[in-house]
Scaffold this motif. Structure first.
Motif, PDB file in Angstrom:
ATOM      1  N   VAL A 258      78.784  30.441  86.556  1.00 41.50           N
ATOM      2  CA  VAL A 258      79.685  30.701  85.437  1.00 41.50           C
ATOM      3  C   VAL A 258      80.284  32.097  85.614  1.00 41.50           C
ATOM      4  O   VAL A 258      79.543  33.082  85.727  1.00 41.50           O
ATOM      5  CB  VAL A 258      78.951  30.609  84.083  1.00 41.50           C
ATOM      6  CG1 VAL A 258      79.948  30.717  82.940  1.00 41.50           C
ATOM      7  CG2 VAL A 258      78.161  29.316  83.979  1.00 41.50           C
ATOM      8  N   GLY A 275      77.844  33.292  78.572  1.00 42.93           N
ATOM      9  CA  GLY A 275      78.055  32.530  79.794  1.00 42.93           C
ATOM     10  C   GLY A 275      77.466  31.132  79.749  1.00 42.93           C
ATOM     11  O   GLY A 275      78.170  30.135  79.921  1.00 42.93           O
ATOM     12  N   PHE A 276      76.170  31.041  79.510  1.00 40.04           N
ATOM     13  CA  PHE A 276      75.472  29.751  79.534  1.00 40.04           C
ATOM     14  C   PHE A 276      74.635  29.643  78.276  1.00 40.04           C
ATOM     15  O   PHE A 276      73.776  30.487  78.018  1.00 40.04           O
ATOM     16  CB  PHE A 276      74.592  29.645  80.778  1.00 40.04           C
ATOM     17  CG  PHE A 276      73.942  28.309  80.963  1.00 40.04           C
ATOM     18  CD1 PHE A 276      74.559  27.317  81.701  1.00 40.04           C
ATOM     19  CD2 PHE A 276      72.705  28.041  80.394  1.00 40.04           C
ATOM     20  CE1 PHE A 276      73.961  26.085  81.878  1.00 40.04           C
ATOM     21  CE2 PHE A 276      72.097  26.801  80.564  1.00 40.04           C
ATOM     22  CZ  PHE A 276      72.730  25.818  81.306  1.00 40.04           C
ATOM     23  N   VAL A 294      75.528  33.859  86.442  1.00 44.10           N
ATOM     24  CA  VAL A 294      76.412  34.181  85.320  1.00 44.10           C
ATOM     25  C   VAL A 294      76.961  35.583  85.544  1.00 44.10           C
ATOM     26  O   VAL A 294      76.201  36.526  85.756  1.00 44.10           O
ATOM     27  CB  VAL A 294      75.662  34.098  83.973  1.00 44.10           C
ATOM     28  CG1 VAL A 294      76.597  34.453  82.828  1.00 44.10           C
ATOM     29  CG2 VAL A 294      75.065  32.711  83.770  1.00 44.10           C
ATOM     30  N   VAL A 316      72.182  37.271  86.806  1.00 40.42           N
ATOM     31  CA  VAL A 316      73.106  37.656  85.749  1.00 40.42           C
ATOM     32  C   VAL A 316      73.689  39.012  86.107  1.00 40.42           C
ATOM     33  O   VAL A 316      72.950  39.967  86.357  1.00 40.42           O
ATOM     34  CB  VAL A 316      72.403  37.717  84.372  1.00 40.42           C
ATOM     35  CG1 VAL A 316      73.390  38.160  83.299  1.00 40.42           C
ATOM     36  CG2 VAL A 316      71.792  36.372  84.019  1.00 40.42           C
TER      37      VAL A 316
END
Length: 480
Positions: A258, A275-276, A294, A316
């Motif tokens: 993402v 993001g998620f 992400v 992340v």
């Protein structure tokens, strides 16, 4: 002499008259008429059509106008493919309506043409592309303004979409692909969506996605689904929210990427971005997510509700909170997390964190609030030295300057924010593996270390530029 000549002439006229009269009499008989009709009509025994004389009607053998792919089924003629280089708007729907249950519809586009249509799927069908590969600016299916690309009726057993490039650039309030109580399989598909809803909105269904890319400019989640989710090698480029899932059954997600687009960078939308998102589950589902990546969202990963969720090797980058947990049991294992405030935040529930590397935080690597529990082992936390003390005080109150970076959305947090691609310029690239996509954490021998102080500061989530704190080189991590 004159009398002799008159006698000879009279005899000649009489002879001529007697020669013609018998022939005319014969021609007027019924047998003569039948003989005159039959004599020139060769082949009359094969097609005895006396009513039209010799004009026998020959029926031509039917030949399809469009070559192969036609047949004779319900409602007459049908075909199973559409040439999008020559198709009229709505032709795909016309062909789709005539297909049998379980048929395959093929879309062709060798010259770069696109079919303009909004499909209403009421039966199990497979939609594939022939002689076409999705490329930037060359879709094969385009939704009309304000209409969905594909609408799947509730109760359809399955729908398979493979190899298509789909555009919905004036979608309005309509989602591109929508359905309820069905099974949808996406393979090698690219969907570009610009509207007020979602590129994919699937409810109480089973979703299987492989090698799929969603590119969305919307304030809603680009991908939204409830039910069973099976995803492998999926990429989502979003401006506000990447993917929002509610797992109604056991689900497995692997290699899910993402990335935030740069369209609304520096606004409240980027400050509230996520993001998620995995939320709304009951207490009986198990969800395993492996290789989640992400990049660029304020809340990187949010998990709320559910029996048990496992994040294995998550990455992340460029977040304010890397992982946020509420009312769930979450395992975070072998992750690489960048955050300017907190690496893993537990508002409620229980988080199990082990073998994670957390960099750039100004408050804490792991933080529990409101009675939440954190059970951690062998995590490396690289905090910004001094925290708020490293900020330049200037003429402001000390409390104001100690606010974390995410409360200044009008500022670019890192150089990566200034380099983000926008919706019009983004196109999926080769998928990154978890190892290749992992941020280079300062002082982390496993990540290769930080070769430059500027890179170290950017990797740790701090700003780089005039008036910002000087880049730092941490001496090592602390296990928490």
């Amino acid at each position: 002499m004159t009398r002799l000549r008159q006698l000879v002439a009279a005899l000649a006229v009489a002879t001529l008259g007697f020669g013609v009269l018998p022939e005319a009499a014969v021609a007027g008989s019924p047998d003569a008429k039948i003989d005159q009709q039959i004599r020139p009509c060769f082949g009359l025994l094969l097609e005895p059509n006396l009513s039209t004389g010799c004009r026998v009607k020959h029926y031509r053998k039917y030949k399809p106008r469009y070559g192969t792919g036609y047949g004779h089924g319900r409602g007459g003629r049908y075909r199973t493919w559409v040439d999008c280089d020559r198709a009229y708007p709505g032709e795909v729907s016309d062909v789709l309506d005539r297909l049998y249950e379980g048929d395959t519809l093929t879309l062709r586009s060798r010259g770069g043409g696109a079919c303009v249509d909004s499909l209403n799927v009421t039966k199990s069908v497979t939609i594939v592309a022939d002689g076409y590969a999705p490329t930037r600016g060359r879709p094969i299916l385009v939704a009309p303004a304000g209409q969905p690309c594909i609408r799947i009726a509730a109760g359809v057993q399955y729908v398979v979409i493979e190899g298509l490039g789909i555009d919905a650039l004036r979608a309005g309030s309509a989602s591109c692909i929508t359905g309820r109580a069905t099974e949808l399989a996406l393979k090698n598909v690219v969907i570009r969506y610009d509207g007020d809803a979602s590129a994919l909105d699937l409810g109480e269904s089973r979703l299987e996605a492989s090698n799929v890319t969603f590119i969305g400019r919307t304030r809603q989640a680009v991908v939204k689904a409830t039910g069973a989710i099976m995803a492998d090698n999926v990429e989502v480029a979003a401006t506000a929210i990447g993917a929002a899932f509610e797992a109604g059954e056991d689900s497995r997600i692997r290699d899910f990427r993402v990335v935030r687009l740069g369209d609304w960078t520096g606004s409240s939308r980027s400050r509230n971005s996520a993001g998620f998102v995995l939320a709304g589950m009951n207490r009986s589902q198990l969800v395993q997510i492996e290789g989640l990546y992400v990049d660029g969202f304020s809340r990187g990963i949010y998990v709320g509700g559910g029996d048990e969720t496992t994040l294995l090797r998550p990455v992340v980058r460029d977040s304010d909170w890397a992982v946020v947990l509420e009312n769930a049991d979450l395992r975070v294992l072998e992750g690489k997390l960048e955050a300017t405030d907190v690496g893993v935040y537990a508002g409620s529930g229980t988080v199990y964190a082990a073998d994670n590397a957390i960099a750039g935080v100004m408050r804490a690597g792991l933080f529990a609030d409101n009675g939440a529990q954190v059970r951690a082992r062998d995590n490396r936390v690289y905090a910004r030295p001094g925290g708020c003390e490293a900020l330049i005080t200037g003429y402001f109150d000390g409390k104001l300057t100690c606010r974390p970076w995410f409360e200044g959305p009008e500022l670019f947090r890192t150089p990566r924010d200034r380099a983000r691609l926008d919706f019009d310029g983004y196109w999926p690239t080769a998928s990154l593996t978890t190892a290749a996509a992992a941020p280079r954490l300062p002082g982390d021998g496993l990540a290769g270390g930080a070769p430059d102080l500027q890179d170290a500061s950017a990797a740790a989530g701090g700003p780089v530029g005039p008036g910002s704190p000087q880049p730092y080189a941490p001496q090592g991590g602390t296990s928490r």
